[in-house]
Design an enzyme around this catalytic site. Structure first.
Site, PDB file in Angstrom:
ATOM      1  N   ASP A 174     -24.372  -9.597  38.591  1.00  0.00           N
ATOM      2  CA  ASP A 174     -23.247  -9.386  37.672  1.00  0.00           C
ATOM      3  C   ASP A 174     -22.472  -8.195  38.215  1.00  0.00           C
ATOM      4  O   ASP A 174     -22.976  -7.419  39.043  1.00  0.00           O
ATOM      5  CB  ASP A 174     -23.827  -9.083  36.277  1.00  0.00           C
ATOM      6  CG  ASP A 174     -22.803  -8.499  35.341  1.00  0.00           C
ATOM      7  OD1 ASP A 174     -21.752  -9.147  35.166  1.00  0.00           O
ATOM      8  OD2 ASP A 174     -23.018  -7.395  34.801  1.00  0.00           O
ATOM      9  N   ASP A 178     -19.537  -6.015  36.173  1.00  0.00           N
ATOM     10  CA  ASP A 178     -19.230  -4.930  35.226  1.00  0.00           C
ATOM     11  C   ASP A 178     -20.468  -4.468  34.475  1.00  0.00           C
ATOM     12  O   ASP A 178     -21.115  -5.261  33.812  1.00  0.00           O
ATOM     13  CB  ASP A 178     -18.151  -5.393  34.234  1.00  0.00           C
ATOM     14  CG  ASP A 178     -16.821  -5.618  34.935  1.00  0.00           C
ATOM     15  OD1 ASP A 178     -16.294  -6.739  34.871  1.00  0.00           O
ATOM     16  OD2 ASP A 178     -16.328  -4.686  35.589  1.00  0.00           O
ATOM     17  N   GLU A 188      -9.482 -13.218  26.607  1.00  0.00           N
ATOM     18  CA  GLU A 188     -10.107 -13.671  25.352  1.00  0.00           C
ATOM     19  C   GLU A 188     -10.337 -12.491  24.406  1.00  0.00           C
ATOM     20  O   GLU A 188     -10.193 -12.619  23.192  1.00  0.00           O
ATOM     21  CB  GLU A 188     -11.445 -14.366  25.676  1.00  0.00           C
ATOM     22  CG  GLU A 188     -11.323 -15.657  26.464  1.00  0.00           C
ATOM     23  CD  GLU A 188     -11.114 -15.423  27.971  1.00  0.00           C
ATOM     24  OE1 GLU A 188     -11.028 -14.254  28.420  1.00  0.00           O
ATOM     25  OE2 GLU A 188     -11.008 -16.459  28.687  1.00  0.00           O
TER      26      GLU A 188
HETATM   27  C1  XBP Z   1     -17.497  -8.243  32.029  1.00  0.00           C
HETATM   28  C2  XBP Z   1     -16.399  -8.866  31.268  1.00  0.00           C
HETATM   29  C3  XBP Z   1     -14.991  -8.737  31.775  1.00  0.00           C
HETATM   30  C4  XBP Z   1     -14.581  -7.260  31.801  1.00  0.00           C
HETATM   31  C5  XBP Z   1     -13.072  -7.106  31.873  1.00  0.00           C
HETATM   32  O1  XBP Z   1     -17.733  -9.072  33.127  1.00  0.00           O
HETATM   33  O2  XBP Z   1     -16.655  -9.502  30.244  1.00  0.00           O
HETATM   34  O3  XBP Z   1     -14.162  -9.434  30.870  1.00  0.00           O
HETATM   35  O4  XBP Z   1     -14.986  -6.656  30.565  1.00  0.00           O
HETATM   36  O5  XBP Z   1     -12.581  -7.790  33.017  1.00  0.00           O
HETATM   37  P1  XBP Z   1     -19.225  -9.142  33.828  1.00  0.00           P
HETATM   38  P2  XBP Z   1     -11.347  -8.817  32.848  1.00  0.00           P
HETATM   39  O6  XBP Z   1     -20.146  -8.193  33.056  1.00  0.00           O
HETATM   40  O7  XBP Z   1     -19.641 -10.598  33.692  1.00  0.00           O
HETATM   41  O8  XBP Z   1     -19.007  -8.691  35.239  1.00  0.00           O
HETATM   42  O9  XBP Z   1     -10.286  -8.098  32.031  1.00  0.00           O
HETATM   43  O10 XBP Z   1     -10.910  -9.135  34.257  1.00  0.00           O
HETATM   44  O11 XBP Z   1     -11.933 -10.000  32.118  1.00  0.00           O
HETATM   45 MG    MG Z   2     -21.831  -7.073  32.911  1.00  0.00          MG
END
Ligand code: XBP
Ligand code: MG
Length: 250
Positions: free
Chosen positions: A25, A27, A70
């Site tokens: 993953d 973020d 979203e």
């Molecule tokens: C985390 C998310 C993303 C980020 C924001 O992604 O849910 O939506 O919060 O990025 P992961 P965007 O933990 O699966 O890496 O604004 O590009 O969606």
């Molecule tokens: Mg994450």
């Protein structure tokens, strides 16, 4: 936070070493980026003249919704009284937000989390395959990993699947199923490294065992279904980590 019992650490080392591929993953897992996302959202709202401001408490709750577009729609819907927000408005807000996120990342203020660079290097040295399964965008992944690993970072990953590459974002299993298809590997032979319950659910629905690394906004999530829960990846044993400085590390 309490260090995990030695048994958990040894399970983690075994789980990581045995995997044919490590699926990361982004973020919260590779780096604590959600605080930068939050700042970037607020900069975009201000730029577009919206009186929205997401503090950490509001953002923590909104993070139950995966996907920035979203998330903004969910927040707008919660306001009830707000003027309509059409898809073009959301897309423009998200474009501006993504530009601000890249600017923030490029300041170098968001390094990889402890143990991440070492695990990536050790996995490569063991001949394990690496992949990414994330809800965020390719642009955000590139901004973060170009800064942290150098502009040739993608050469080390066999598959990079982002939120808009699939029909349904986490907690749906889509990104993990797409990574497995591209790697031509079976789910039990891989390990997902995640930080949130949505990520744990997504990987588990795809049949991929999960190692959780607790992060800033999801520390209290329910990780019962995870094989191992660590505070961060530096808790992995030396054999699963390379400690020497990586050639392209900043
Ligand atoms: C985390 C998310 C993303 C980020 C924001 O992604 O849910 O939506 O919060 O990025 P992961 P965007 O933990 O699966 O890496 O604004 O590009 O969606
Ligand atoms: Mg994450």
């Amino acid at each position: 936070m309490q260090a995990p019992p030695a048994a958990a650490r040894c399970d983690a080392d075994e789980l990581i070493r045995r995997a044919a591929a490590l699926i990361f993953d982004v973020d919260g897992t590779l780096a604590e980026t959600e605080e930068l996302h939050r700042q970037a959202f607020n900069l975009a709202f201000a730029r577009q003249g919206l009186d929205w401001h997401w503090d950490r408490a509001v953002y923590k709750d909104l993070l139950r919704v995966t996907g920035g577009k979203e998330r903004m729609r969910a927040y707008h819907a919660s306001l009830r009284t707000a003027a309509p927000l059409v898809d073009e408005d959301v897309a423009e807000l998200h474009r501006i937000k993504t530009a601000h996120f890249a600017e923030l990342v490029n300041t170098g203020c968001c390094p990889l989390r402890p143990g991440v660079a070492g695990l990536l290097a050790a996995a490569r040295a063991r001949g394990q395959r690496l992949a990414i399964a994330t809800t965020t965008s390719h642009g955000n992944i590139d901004a973060l990993l170009s800064q942290a690993l150098g502009t040739r970072w993608a050469a080390d990953f066999d598959a990079v699947v982002a939120g808009d590459d699939v029909r349904h974002k986490k907690p749906a299993p889509d990104v993990y199923l797409e990574v497995l298809a591209r790697l031509k590997l079976d789910a039990p032979d891989c390990v997902a490294v995640e930080d949130s319950s949505n990520g744990l659910i997504a990987a588990s629905r795809a049949g991929v065992p999960v190692l959780i690394t607790r992060s800033m906004f999801f520390g209290e999530d329910d990780f019962t279904a995870a094989r191992v829960v660590l505070d961060d990846l530096s808790e992995l044993g030396a054999a699963t980590q390379k400690t020497e400085k990586q050639p392209h590390a900043q």
